[in-house]
Design a protein around this motif. Structure first.
Motif, short mmCIF file in Angstrom:
data_model
loop_
_atom_site.label_atom_id
_atom_site.label_comp_id
_atom_site.label_asym_id
_atom_site.label_seq_id
_atom_site.Cartn_x
_atom_site.Cartn_y
_atom_site.Cartn_z
N ALA B 84 -2.72 0.77 -3.09
CA ALA B 84 -1.49 0.99 -3.83
C ALA B 84 -0.55 1.86 -3.02
O ALA B 84 -0.98 2.68 -2.20
N ILE B 85 0.72 1.66 -3.28
CA ILE B 85 1.73 2.45 -2.58
C ILE B 85 1.93 3.75 -3.32
O ILE B 85 2.13 3.77 -4.53
N LYS B 86 1.81 4.84 -2.59
CA LYS B 86 1.89 6.16 -3.20
C LYS B 86 3.25 6.79 -3.00
O LYS B 86 3.73 7.54 -3.84
N LYS B 87 3.79 6.58 -1.85
CA LYS B 87 5.05 7.28 -1.57
C LYS B 87 5.80 6.55 -0.47
O LYS B 87 5.19 5.90 0.38
N GLN B 106 13.43 6.25 -2.56
CA GLN B 106 12.09 6.74 -2.86
C GLN B 106 11.58 6.20 -4.17
O GLN B 106 10.38 6.18 -4.42
N SER B 107 12.51 5.75 -5.02
CA SER B 107 12.09 5.21 -6.31
C SER B 107 11.75 3.74 -6.23
O SER B 107 11.37 3.14 -7.24
N VAL B 109 9.30 2.38 -5.23
CA VAL B 109 7.92 2.17 -5.65
C VAL B 109 7.84 1.95 -7.16
O VAL B 109 6.95 1.27 -7.66
N GLN B 110 8.82 2.49 -7.87
CA GLN B 110 8.80 2.29 -9.32
C GLN B 110 9.25 0.88 -9.69
O GLN B 110 8.91 0.40 -10.76
N TYR B 113 6.00 -1.10 -9.16
CA TYR B 113 5.02 -0.94 -10.23
C TYR B 113 5.68 -0.84 -11.60
O TYR B 113 5.18 -0.21 -12.51
N HIS B 114 6.84 -1.46 -11.70
CA HIS B 114 7.56 -1.42 -12.97
C HIS B 114 6.79 -2.19 -14.03
O HIS B 114 6.31 -3.30 -13.76
N ALA C 20 7.80 11.79 -6.88
CA ALA C 20 6.87 10.85 -6.27
C ALA C 20 5.64 11.57 -5.75
O ALA C 20 4.53 11.06 -5.83
N PRO C 122 1.77 -0.82 -14.74
CA PRO C 122 0.88 -0.27 -13.73
C PRO C 122 1.48 0.91 -12.97
O PRO C 122 1.10 1.15 -11.84
N LEU C 123 2.39 1.63 -13.60
CA LEU C 123 3.01 2.76 -12.88
C LEU C 123 1.98 3.77 -12.35
O LEU C 123 2.22 4.38 -11.30
N LEU C 125 -0.44 3.36 -10.67
CA LEU C 125 -0.88 3.02 -9.31
C LEU C 125 -0.20 3.90 -8.29
O LEU C 125 -0.71 4.14 -7.20
N GLN C 126 0.98 4.38 -8.64
CA GLN C 126 1.75 5.17 -7.69
C GLN C 126 1.22 6.59 -7.56
O GLN C 126 1.54 7.29 -6.60
#
Lengths: 167, 720, 222, 438
Positions: B84-87, B106-107, B109-110, B113-114, C20, C122-123, C125-126
């Motif tokens: 998974a992508i963390k940052k 930076q968002s 990633v949201q 995983y929206h 984040a 699945p938020l 996951l981040q």
């Protein structure tokens, strides 16, 4: 053996006490029962007490305990907060004060229980008294009984009776 | 960790040296057994990629580690461990981001995983606009779409309209190839962030393709006109980096910065001095400054300008121009003098809120720069990266929509980004066929017949040409995680459709896209490892300065709706930092990011100046109705102490009918009430072309949330 | 840490970076309206003067990691204290939620978990696995990205070297496009942050309170 | 309100004062049921709060302390009724105190129990409240004695211990008498509680001595407790909290509200239990005068607190001050002034107006005013912290209001139950000798 004599007011009771003291009874032999607290003139029935001194001692020892406890706990796992010294009287003075007072309170309670004789099982007979009546109980040897009875009578006691030791 | 230090090392060591060590030891072994996207790392890994949130095309690095998600199979719920992508951080090697990244980037990633992403291809179930869909298989969807596209193509390929993002790269190249294979017209964009006016002006004046690069970092005295380059303009990260350098990056030198703008934007807020210009008076302002510069004999190269331009400037009357701008002549003189006397003066101009005369404004700024002699020089205007595949065109989208039958939507939302008066809703409900590739059901996808969801940008392979970059730059991202859902990359989908239609189409992979531009000393592997191909800009030959041509099409007068008495306020929607053209509104981090101006969260207010607010009895948090001759909306008001009296602004972003749980039904869309006025040379919507009236509503002040309601440092009370 | 207000543009990249990196709970309109949104770092904005000569002051405010932090001694359970490196740390597991620390923080940078945080699938996951998710009833605040500090120190130790100046970057510092923020060791007089803190432009927020905060603001003045 | 001295024969005193113990009216049961229902509602609200999280309360950033802390300070203040008043009167040997002390001491114990509960209700993780208690534990961590909250904990523990003992000691002779006359479970209970009291002069002496000592100690503790409560606030460097005046200010406020609570309780007892002969206008007159005195003292402190802030004109403090006096909190502030000063001053200061009824009215307004005072002290400061960007507002949620309301019901309920078990006027102490009345 125990004798009891009832009085209707504190004057006659005080008179009786003086008589009893005169014939050689000590305050330790005498108990006065009433449903209200009675003040006798000074010296009639002295009940010396160490309560104040004991309470002060209790308070001081609690304070010392508190200081020691706080000192120990703060050094046991030393953590710096806000740049304060680990142990300082400013930061913990309130704690010491409160625990000192707690010591005083608890000692007072203990002293009260001790001096009043409550909670200590006693086999002395307890007179049953009517409201407003003051009852004097004398613990005496059988050969002193007459003397005591006379003293009570002289002071105007009613209902002078012998009491048996409870089992 | 290794990847990270690898990047750190690379950024200090010159490129090419560390090229072969793309990864650590385990990385070289494991791919022999498992493909890159199937690895679930327990230790963090950093992969290069591209940010696709706006057209700036920042290079990023992405932190990947194990994560857990719940999946449902045959009615049972499982916890599944996936990579998974963390940052997301900026790629330190990338000259655009330089290792930094804006809030929006930076968002990203949201949006990956929206919770409301489209997880599979879907077919419309309800009527258009109701956003009722049923999932279908890819085969069925592609079958159906290619069949009807085939019919349309054989009937009239000119009526196929493809709307896409204003970005160029491998993805847009595939789209263009697809369309030319179909003999369909090239793609259009309806994004509000196309910066077509800026592109047009640089093309007209300098003959450059693309948005020029302002070398802010090496300038000493900067005059910004109408470009909110630290907020929602072409490349916020790049210019913020430049700005930091400009201010305090050089020992003993602090750049001085004056911003002339019709709104106290983030950029104006960072300026040493803000000149509040009345909306649309940028050309007048620049003409006045140019005239004063000439008068003061501070112009370094007056011969640069075309004679017609020079003459018109010389005939201008500074006093009346200053009056139009709402500024004092003395102030203009002082600024002009400072600008002219500076070692490295620069004028940065743009149209953050395009007006009908914006081309003229930007062109006038270019003339001024030419007079200041900074074109192609350090600290001046530099030529853009010209290795672009053609950008999607900007044009009067609403007319093209009406004229077409078959619409393909690629992250474009005409329902949202066109005024209600343009009738996009009606047009969309009448079109024969609408196919959307968007991974979210937005206002326009709600009208689609088929949704063929694209991968998220972070799941896909692409090469992007950044809108602004020093030198030539292509940013590359390759997939490193398994796609989360049953989605397909757009180029795959297009190829599949083309094949079904019997056309041959080769997708433009990033590798293909980059290879043609690859210098001899670099390999594709190196580019993929670093996340891009970056080269120094070719040195300008000798002292040759580009030809400066006259911008013909410029109107000087701003065209606004009539009836000034009934509609007394200028209205200017603007591109904000967090929502940009409105596409950032579905990200919860962006919604809860306090707006830089009003500190509003989860709702965008209308910005009204204190004087007008007092006159209309409006206080912050009150609800107001903003009424234009065309339409109206209701929104909370923010009494903005720095707003120009009579000018009402509002950030674009809210007012989506459909756009996931975080944006749907939230707030109002300022575009909706605009007059369908276009900037004539480009066909861009003139955001500043509408006047409005405002009235307070007797509604309880609720629904307006500010993170910091107080905007003054001191309390309101003193001795009294 | 040093923050150059002359470079800061107020773009809030740091705010997003912090979300984040540190798994900050998501707000929603209702909770945000109740003042329960989380921003360990925020950009304070103040307007000075009146139109037209109005100016804006942007100021990123995060936990100032005071040496003599007012928040620390008031905690009855040592949930917050100053660690050996001078960081003002918050131990979530110890916190009972008196919220006294937050009242006593003059910078208002402490945030409280009023409820258990919720993220729709699945938020999650981040989520950064290096940072714990906080439960209901505990206080939280900026940690200077202690997980990054520890990681850098561990790496340096395994390579038998000192941590280099600038090697540690909290998420906000890392993200800042204008490079307004500088992080480093204030105990090392040669570090960049020490030099900035010693420059004439450096001030501290609410310095008059004597909290000895470790965030230096470099003034915007010309 | 000169009282007509009346000597009531002892058996009659006993009969009158014991009557409530023996007979239970219909309205008593109804009241118990109503109060129990409210208390249970409050309890379930607390349960809900524990289950969902403290967020169901209206507290927020930056107002991290709200109704619960207001209630805490309020109830701790009320608890000063008993102890302080009875201790002061005992030490000064004011004989008119005698029918008043029991009622007052009972208020203390109950108010303290309720007040002491609020810090726990207010915790984010109330289920680990015992982490504040110093005991050797698996966390290997002792509490931080430097925290004012630990000061609070020790102070309240001491105070609760002390005042319970202080209530209990003079109860022993009464209980012993009751034990003789009661039957069934009551007899057993009273027996146990009387500790074998016989009425001997040793016991009386010990009791008198202990009570004198306790009065002195409890006075010192009571003052320190409310000072420590004040210090919870003034140790914080928040604007308008960080003030040296807070200790005495809170103590005065506490005594003030305590007397008001006592007056209210007494007038209710007098009415409902028909104690007209025991709680005479004379007692009310004396207490009303005390209330008036405290009202003036309170005004003095309030002026002193606010004047220094206004004159100092320090911006951060001025922000709070301004909002209190002229801004958002001004209505509360001025209602408070009316309740705490204007009403008592007019009703009790004018001799012609001073009677049991006006004293009761004044005490009700004082209770309202003092609750508001705590609100005014806690909330504005927190809503305006030093950095203006963090300013915020606060409004309570239904949970907070329910729990606050329920504590008043709990107080009344405890009092009702107490009145069924023990005489609310000390029987043995009651000697209405005409000579001593003035």
């Amino acid at each position: 053996m125990y004798l009891r004599g009832d009085f209707e007011n504190d004057h006659s009771a005080a008179h009786a006490l003086r008589q009893l003291r005169a014939v050689g009874f000590t305050p330790a032999d005498i108990d006065v029962f009433s449903d209200e607290p009675i003040e006798f003139p000074k010296g009639v029935l002295p009940r010396p007490s160490r309560m104040s001194l004991t309470v002060v001692t209790g308070a001081v020892s609690f304070m010392l305990l508190a200081v020691g406890f706080v000192y120990y706990t703060q050094h046991n796992y030393p953590l710096v907060t806000g740049g304060m010294p680990l142990f300082s009287f400013w930061a913990t003075g309130v704690i010491f004060y409160e625990l000192t007072m707690l010591g005083a309170i608890l000692t007072t309670l203990v002293c009260f229980l001790w001096e009043s004789g409550l909670l200590r099982r006693s086999r002395r007979p307890v007179p049953i008294i009517e409201p407003g009546i003051i009852c004097i109980r004398i613990g005496c040897l059988p050969d002193q009984a007459d003397e005591a009875r006379r003293a009570l009578e002289r002071a105007g006691a009613r209902n002078i009776a012998r009491m048996e030791v409870a089992e | 960790m290794e990847r990270r230090s690898f990047f750190k090392i690379l950024s200090s060591v010159s490129a090419g040296v560390a090229a072969s060590s793309c990864s650590n030891k385990t990385d070289t072994l494991i791919p022999l057994l498992v493909s890159n996207t199937e690895i679930v790392p327990g230790e963090e890994q950093w992969h290069p990629s591209v940010c696709s949130e706006c057209s700036a095309g920042c290079g990023v690095i992405v932190r990947v580690m194990e994560g857990e998600r719940t999946v449902e199979r045959q009615g049972h719920k499982f916890r599944e461990r996936i990579a998974a992508i963390k940052k997301i951080e900026g790629n330190p090697l990338d000259p655009v981001s330089g290792g930094r990244l804006c809030a929006r980037g930076q968002s990203a990633v949201q949006s990956l995983y929206h919770p409301d992403r489209v997880t599979a291809p879907m077919r419309r179930k309800g009527t258009r606009g109701t956003a009722e869909f049923v999932p279908v298989s890819w085969d069925e969807a592609i079958d159906a779409v290619s069949r009807s596209l085939n019919i349309q193509q054989s009937a009239d390929p000119g009526k196929i309209l493809f709307l896409t993002r204003p970005e160029s790269g491998s993805r847009s190249a595939t789209i263009q190839n697809f369309l030319s294979a179909l003999n369909a017209p090239p793609p259009l964009t309806c994004s509000l962030a196309s910066f077509a006016v800026e592109r047009k002006a640089s093309e007209v004046v300098f003959g450059w393709r693309g948005v020029p690069v302002y070398n802010l970092a090496r300038a000493r005295y900067v005059l910004g006109v109408g470009a909110d380059f630290l907020g929602g303009w072409v490349s916020p990260v790049y210019y913020a980096r430049q700005f930091g350098e400009f201010r305090r990056g050089r020992p003993g030198v602090r750049g001085r910065f004056i911003q002339a703008e019709s709104r106290m934007s983030l950029t104006a807020a960072s300026a040493d001095e803000w000149l509040p210009l009345l909306p649309g008076s940028e050309p007048e302002f620049l003409t006045a400054v140019t005239r004063l510069l000439l008068d003061a004999r501070l112009a370094r190269d007056p011969e640069q300008l075309p004679p017609a331009v020079l003459n018109s400037i010389k005939s201008a009357d500074v006093a009346s121009l200053a009056r139009i701008c709402g500024l004092n002549v003395n102030r203009l003189e002082r600024i002009t003098r400072d600008l002219g006397e500076s070692d490295a003066p620069l004028v940065i101009s743009g149209a953050s809120s395009p007006n009908t005369n914006s081309l003229h404004a930007v062109a006038a700024a270019h003339y001024l720069n030419a007079l200041l002699g900074n074109i192609g020089r350090p600290g001046g205007i530099l030529a853009p990266n010209q290795d672009l595949s053609p950008l999607p065109l900007v044009g009067s989208v609403s007319e093209k929509l009406k004229a077409s039958n078959f619409l393909l939507l690629d992250y474009q939302n005409p329902v949202y980004s066109l005024p209600a008066a343009a009738g996009a809703r009606e047009t969309l409900s009448q079109l024969e066929m609408i196919v959307s590739f968007s991974p979210f059901i937005d206002d326009s996808s709600a009208y689609a017949d088929w949704i063929l969801p694209d991968h998220h940008a972070l799941e896909t392979a692409q090469a992007v040409v950044p809108a602004v970059a020093p030198g030539s730059a292509i940013t590359v991202g390759l997939p490193f995680i398994r796609p989360l859902y049953d989605t397909r990359a757009l180029d795959q989908t297009l190829v599949a459709i083309a094949h079904k239609m019997g056309k041959s189409l080769e997708p433009v992979t990033p590798e293909r896209y980059v290879k043609s531009l690859l210098p001899p000393d670099q390999t594709w592997d190196q580019v993929a490892c670093r996340g891009g191909l970056w080269q120094e800009a070719p040195k300008p030959v000798g002292n040759e300065v580009p030809r400066v041509a006259e911008a013909q099409a410029a109107h000087s007068e701003i065209a606004v709706s009539p009836d000034l008495a009934r509609f007394p306020f200028y209205f200017q929607p603007y591109l904000s930092l967090q929502f940009h053209d409105g596409s950032g509104a579905n990200l919860p981090w962006m919604q809860e990011l306090p707006d830089p101006v009003s500190s509003a969260m989860w709702n965008i207010p209308v910005e009204i100046d204190p004087q007008s607010a007092a006159r209309l009895d409006i206080r912050t948090g009150d609800w107001v109705r903003v009424q234009s001759p065309y339409s109206s909306f209701e929104a909370p008001a923010y009494v903005y102490p720095a707003a120009i009296p009579g000018v009402v602004s509002m950030a674009i972003g809210d007012g989506h009918q459909h756009y996931g749980r975080y944006a749907s039904g939230r707030g109002a869309n300022p575009i909706e009430i605009l007059a369908p006025v276009l900037e004539p040379s480009t066909g861009t919507l003139a955001l500043g072309g509408t006047r409005v009236q405002i009235a307070r509503l007797d509604r309880a002040p609720a629904g307006f949330v500010q993170f910091s309601p107080r905007d003054r440092e001191q309390g309101p009370w003193g001795y009294r | 840490m040093a923050i150059d207000l002359d470079r800061c543009t107020g773009c809030q990249a740091c705010v997003a970076a912090c979300h984040a990196e540190n798994n900050l709970p998501l707000s929603d309109p209702e909770s945000a309206a109740k003042g329960r949104a989380f921003h360990w770092i925020r950009v304070d904005r103040y307007y000075e003067g009146e139109f037209p000569s109005i100016r804006v002051k942007h100021m990123p405010v995060l936990c100032q990691q005071c040496d003599e932090a007012p928040c620390e001694p008031v905690c009855p359970v040592y949930a917050t204290y100053r660690n050996d490196e001078g960081l003002n740390v918050q131990v979530y597991n110890r916190c009972v939620g008196t919220r006294y620390c937050a009242n006593n923080c003059p910078y208002s940078v402490r945030f409280f978990n009023w409820f258990d945080p919720v993220w729709p699938e699945p938020l999650p996951l981040q989520h950064n696995p290096d940072v714990s998710i906080r439960m209901t009833g505990v206080m939280e605040k900026c940690t200077f990205c202690i997980q990054r500090i520890q990681r850098a120190e561990r790496d340096a130790a395994s390579e038998h070297r000192q941590v280099a100046d600038g090697e540690i970057q909290p998420a906000c510092v890392q993200s800042c496009p204008a490079e307004a923020m500088t992080f480093g060791d204030l105990n090392d007089p040669e570090s960049k942050v020490s030099r900035l803190a010693a420059s004439g432009r450096a001030t501290r927020l609410l310095e008059e309170l004597g909290t000895k905060s470790k965030v230096f603001y470099l003034e915007r003045s010309e | 309100m000169a009282a007509v001295p009346e000597v009531i024969p002892y058996p009659e005193v006993r009969r009158d004062l014991w009557r409530p113990l023996e007979r239970t009216g219909r309205s008593y049961s109804i009241w118990v049921i109503i109060l129990l229902a409210i208390a249970l509602w409050g309890l379930s609200c607390w349960g809900y709060q524990l289950y969902r999280g403290i967020g169901v309360a209206g507290i927020r950033r930056p107002v991290f302390w709200g109704f619960y802390l207001v209630d805490f300070v309020f109830w701790i203040g009320i608890s000063h009724a008993g102890t302080l008043i009875s201790a002061i009167l005992r030490l000064t040997d004011a004989n008119w105190r005698k029918p008043v002390t029991r009622a007052a001491e009972a208020i203390t114990v109950f108010a303290l129990m309720i007040g002491g509960l609020f810090p726990i209700i207010h915790l984010g993780r109330a289920w680990v409240f015992y982490w504040l208690i110093p005991y050797p534990n698996s966390r290997l961590l002792w509490p931080n004695f430097r925290s004012p909250l630990l000061w609070d904990l020790t102070a309240i523990t001491t105070y609760l211990t002390g005042s319970t003992i202080y209530l209990f000691l003079p109860l022993i002779p009464d209980v012993a008498q009751l034990a003789e006359h009661a039957s069934g479970w009551r007899r057993a209970l009273y027996r146990k509680l009387s500790l074998g009291w016989t009425g001997s002069d040793r016991e009386w002496h010990a009791l008198e001595r202990a009570m004198k000592l306790m009065a002195a100690i409890i006075l010192a503790v009571a003052i320190s407790v409310h000072t420590v409560v004040a210090w919870d606030f003034s140790m914080a460097i928040a604007p308008m909290w960080h003030s040296t005046i807070f200790g005495p200010y809170f103590v005065v406020g506490a005594i003030f509200s305590g007397i008001a609570a006592l007056l209210l309780v007494m007038s209710i007892i007098r009415k409902t239990l028909h104690f007209e002969r025991y709680l005479t206008p004379h007692h009310f007159n004396n207490l009303a005068k005390l209330l008036l005195l405290m009202s003036l003292l309170w005004l003095y402190f309030t002026v002193a607190e606010n004047l220094t802030v206004w004159y100092g004109n320090e911006p951060k403090e001025m922000a709070v001050f301004g909002d209190r006096i002229r801004g958002h909190f001004a209505p509360y502030f001025w209602i408070m002034v009316v309740c705490n000063f204007v009403v008592p001053f007019v009703l009790l200061g004018i001799r012609r107006l001073r009677n049991i009824r006006t004293a009761t009215i004044a005490s009700i307004t004082v209770l309202v005013g003092m609750w508001l005072e705590r609100y005014i002290i806690i909330v504005p400061t927190l809503s305006m912290p030093r950095l203006a960007a963090a300013w915020g507002s606060y409004s309570p949620s239904w949970v907070e209001i329910s729990i606050t309301g329920a504590t008043f019901a709990v107080m009344a309920l405890l009092y009702l139950l107490f009145s069924k078990l023990f005489p609310l006027v000390s029987v043995w102490e009651f000697e209405p000798h005409p000579a001593e009345q003035d």
